[in-house]
Design a protein around this motif. Structure first.
Motif, PDB file in Angstrom:
ATOM      1  N   MET A 179     -20.839  -7.725   2.973  1.00  0.00           N
ATOM      2  CA  MET A 179     -21.175  -8.907   2.185  1.00  0.00           C
ATOM      3  C   MET A 179     -20.985 -10.200   2.986  1.00  0.00           C
ATOM      4  O   MET A 179     -21.829 -11.104   2.943  1.00  0.00           O
ATOM      5  CB  MET A 179     -20.280  -8.919   0.936  1.00  0.00           C
ATOM      6  CG  MET A 179     -20.550 -10.048  -0.024  1.00  0.00           C
ATOM      7  SD  MET A 179     -22.129  -9.852  -0.861  1.00  0.00           S
ATOM      8  CE  MET A 179     -22.477 -11.550  -1.287  1.00  0.00           C
ATOM      9  N   LYS A 450     -20.980 -13.189  -4.666  1.00  0.00           N
ATOM     10  CA  LYS A 450     -22.157 -12.352  -4.954  1.00  0.00           C
ATOM     11  C   LYS A 450     -23.135 -13.085  -5.871  1.00  0.00           C
ATOM     12  O   LYS A 450     -24.358 -12.946  -5.721  1.00  0.00           O
ATOM     13  CB  LYS A 450     -21.716 -11.024  -5.570  1.00  0.00           C
ATOM     14  CG  LYS A 450     -20.987 -10.133  -4.566  1.00  0.00           C
ATOM     15  CD  LYS A 450     -20.416  -8.884  -5.202  1.00  0.00           C
ATOM     16  CE  LYS A 450     -19.714  -8.039  -4.150  1.00  0.00           C
ATOM     17  NZ  LYS A 450     -19.060  -6.834  -4.721  1.00  0.00           N
ATOM     18  N   LYS A 454     -26.987 -13.948  -4.591  1.00  0.00           N
ATOM     19  CA  LYS A 454     -27.765 -12.861  -5.199  1.00  0.00           C
ATOM     20  C   LYS A 454     -29.255 -12.943  -4.885  1.00  0.00           C
ATOM     21  O   LYS A 454     -29.946 -11.917  -4.880  1.00  0.00           O
ATOM     22  CB  LYS A 454     -27.538 -12.824  -6.703  1.00  0.00           C
ATOM     23  CG  LYS A 454     -28.030 -14.063  -7.447  1.00  0.00           C
ATOM     24  CD  LYS A 454     -27.686 -13.971  -8.925  1.00  0.00           C
ATOM     25  CE  LYS A 454     -28.148 -15.217  -9.681  1.00  0.00           C
ATOM     26  NZ  LYS A 454     -27.753 -15.144 -11.116  1.00  0.00           N
ATOM     27  N   MET A 462     -24.879  -5.896  -1.940  1.00  0.00           N
ATOM     28  CA  MET A 462     -23.960  -6.316  -3.001  1.00  0.00           C
ATOM     29  C   MET A 462     -23.104  -5.149  -3.494  1.00  0.00           C
ATOM     30  O   MET A 462     -21.931  -5.318  -3.827  1.00  0.00           O
ATOM     31  CB  MET A 462     -24.751  -6.870  -4.193  1.00  0.00           C
ATOM     32  CG  MET A 462     -25.649  -8.035  -3.862  1.00  0.00           C
ATOM     33  SD  MET A 462     -24.731  -9.564  -3.652  1.00  0.00           S
ATOM     34  CE  MET A 462     -26.050 -10.740  -3.848  1.00  0.00           C
TER      35      MET A 462
END
Length: 535
Positions: A179, A450, A454, A462
């Protein structure tokens, strides 16, 4: 620029700096208070040493009995002064076996200290004074809704990534596919006027290979992607690498970090990394495990849980592989609460590590052990939500003394500069101001990050579970490396107990326990001792 800022604002100018730094300013006219002082007859000047807020860059010093101050950015350089003793500090030895690294201000040597992050040191007339100039504060919370804060986070990240791209030399990025690094590469691609150079490594063992996730990001943003598949790093690299740390350092992910740094250096001089995201956005597995066991509004104090008087029994409860040992460990976690659970996963208890110690080391410790370092951080954390004591502790201890130490030493070993945008102090302060539920929500880590990213990252990124640079040390310690460990600990090593080490190896090889990481610490200790004897 630094000198002019010092002339304008005195010592407080460090609070106006942004980024990573470790520097010294020699003031012949002693202007530390912002005004020139006339030098008294025979008086010496004034020296200012400073280190960045998060400890990205290192700084070591030794204050000698005659008032002399020796300092350098490398521990081994300080040791070159003939008056600096190489006497080993027993408390630092205990800290090493407790954490796998030696936290600031300790070093393995009694006479040498690390300047802690967010501190400056003033030397004048043979005396030194340390001053903290910044504190990470979790008590002041933002009240906007999640959508507004996610938008702000993304804009802040974009701005700091753009600043970190300023460079006169070729620049790229580490891309693990996780991430944090994926977010950095996505934003780099959006603010850069040329394709981003990305660097990923994978291992020929699929259990330790994250390349498919890195490819998703590289393809999405059309990066100039450099991908390398290598055999899982072997411990044979350690004798060459341990000297760069100057003291024992047992994070096994230093091995792949060195490899990816070496590969990147063939193409660029500077890389951006995703370091820091786990600490500031609650990404670590040990935090998740600690919070799974409780709905209590308050944590228990950071104190040792009740232990068996039989130390080997205690060691098997923690490291045993049988169903009953694992069940008992889980029951202890549930019974003792989140703080004790967190500590058991981030520190080896003294009840276990003392099994490794010689009688001489135990006598030298005289009851003083390194547990206090983590205990005090947890107890005194400036938080309004008690769950954030774990984030504060990681940011103040594990981040600077393990993660950033590893990246700095392994990258500088090949003359590669690594810049971590997520550790810009404006990002760190913003993250600290977020309500905890915006970082860890219903078991989802990095929740607001996140939300912010997105639209920039694929769902696979994710959803994937954090893996990191995993190294099969448990497997290694069932092979020939275990024989090297046993041979390295002998009667010449006055700090360790050879009989206990051999017993741990036997239990590990028989599959009755997993002492892999603890034996790795013993191995690195032996390698470091051998390197120092030959230096």
């Amino acid at each position: 620029m630094l000198v002019h800022a010092y002339e304008e604002w005195g010592d407080d100018f460090v609070t106006k700096l942004r980024g990573m730094f470790a520097f010294a300013i020699w003031d012949e006219e002693r202007k530390g208070n912002g005004e020139t002082e006339k030098r008294r007859s025979g008086a010496r000047g004034r020296l200012l040493l400073a280190r960045d807020r998060l400890g990205i860059k290192p700084l070591f010093y030794a204050h000698l009995p005659d008032g002399t101050l020796v300092f350098a950015s490398e521990l081994n350089a300080v040791l070159q002064h003939p008056s600096v003793s190489r006497e080993i500090d027993p408390l630092a030895v205990d800290a090493y076996f407790a954490y796998g690294y030696i936290p600031a201000p300790l070093t393995i040597y009694r006479d040498v200290r690390k300047l802690p992050p967010a501190h400056y040191l003033v030397w004048e007339n043979g005396e030194i004074k340390l001053q903290r100039y910044w504190q990470l504060d979790f008590t002041r919370k933002r009240t906007e809704n999640a959508e507004e804060l996610a938008e702000e986070l993304r804009e802040r990240l974009k701005e700091t990534v753009k600043l970190h791209l300023i460079s006169d030399v070729p620049l790229g990025a580490f891309l693990s596919g996780g991430m944090d690094s994926s977010s950095i590469v996505a934003l780099m691609a959006q603010v850069s006027d040329r394709p981003v150079k990305t660097f990923s490594i994978g291992f020929d063992d699929e259990k330790f290979n994250e390349l498919p996730y890195a490819r998703l990001i590289a393809q999405r943003y059309g990066t100039e992607h450099h991908e390398f598949i290598v055999a899982a790093p072997t411990a044979s690299l350690m004798p060459d690498l341990v000297g760069y740390f100057g003291e024992p350092f047992a994070d096994s992910s230093a091995l792949p970090t060195f490899i990816v740094s070496k590969i990147a250096r063939e193409h660029v001089t500077v890389v951006l990394s995703g370091d820091g995201g786990d600490e500031i956005f609650a990404g670590y597995e040990w935090t998740r495990r600690a919070l799974l066991w409780t709905s209590k509004p308050q944590p228990q104090s950071p104190i040792a849980s009740r232990q068996s008087p039989n130390l080997w029994h205690e060691a098997l409860i923690r490291h045993g592989t049988s169903f009953w040992h694992r069940l008992l460990k889980a029951w202890r976690d549930w019974r003792s609460g989140p703080v004790a659970t967190f500590q058991r996963r981030t520190k080896t208890p003294f009840a276990i590590r003392q099994l490794l110690y010689s009688r001489d080391l135990l006598e030298a410790l005289n009851g003083q052990v390194a547990d206090y370092i983590q205990d005090e951080l947890l107890r005194n954390a400036p938080v309004s939500d008690w769950r954030e004591i774990f984030l504060y502790c990681d940011a103040m201890l594990y981040l600077p003394d393990d993660c950033l130490t590893k990246v700095d030493r392994m990258s500088m070993a090949v003359a590669l500069e690594v810049r971590p945008p997520l550790l810009d102090h404006t990002i760190v302060e913003f993250a600290a101001s977020l309500p905890f539920d915006f970082k860890w929500r219903n078991g989802t880590t990095k929740w607001l990050l996140k939300q912010a990213m997105k639209n920039d990252l694929p769902q696979e990124t994710m959803r994937q579970r954090k893996q990191g640079f995993s190294i099969p040390v448990a497997k290694w310690m069932r092979g020939p490396l275990a024989d090297e460990v046993a041979a390295s600990v002998n009667n010449r090593d006055r700090f360790l107990n050879p009989e206990s080490v051999r017993k741990m190896i036997a239990l590990h090889r028989e599959g009755k326990a997993n002492f892999g990481h603890l034996l790795w610490r013993v191995y690195v200790w032996g390698v470091w001792r051998g390197v120092m004897r030959n230096s």
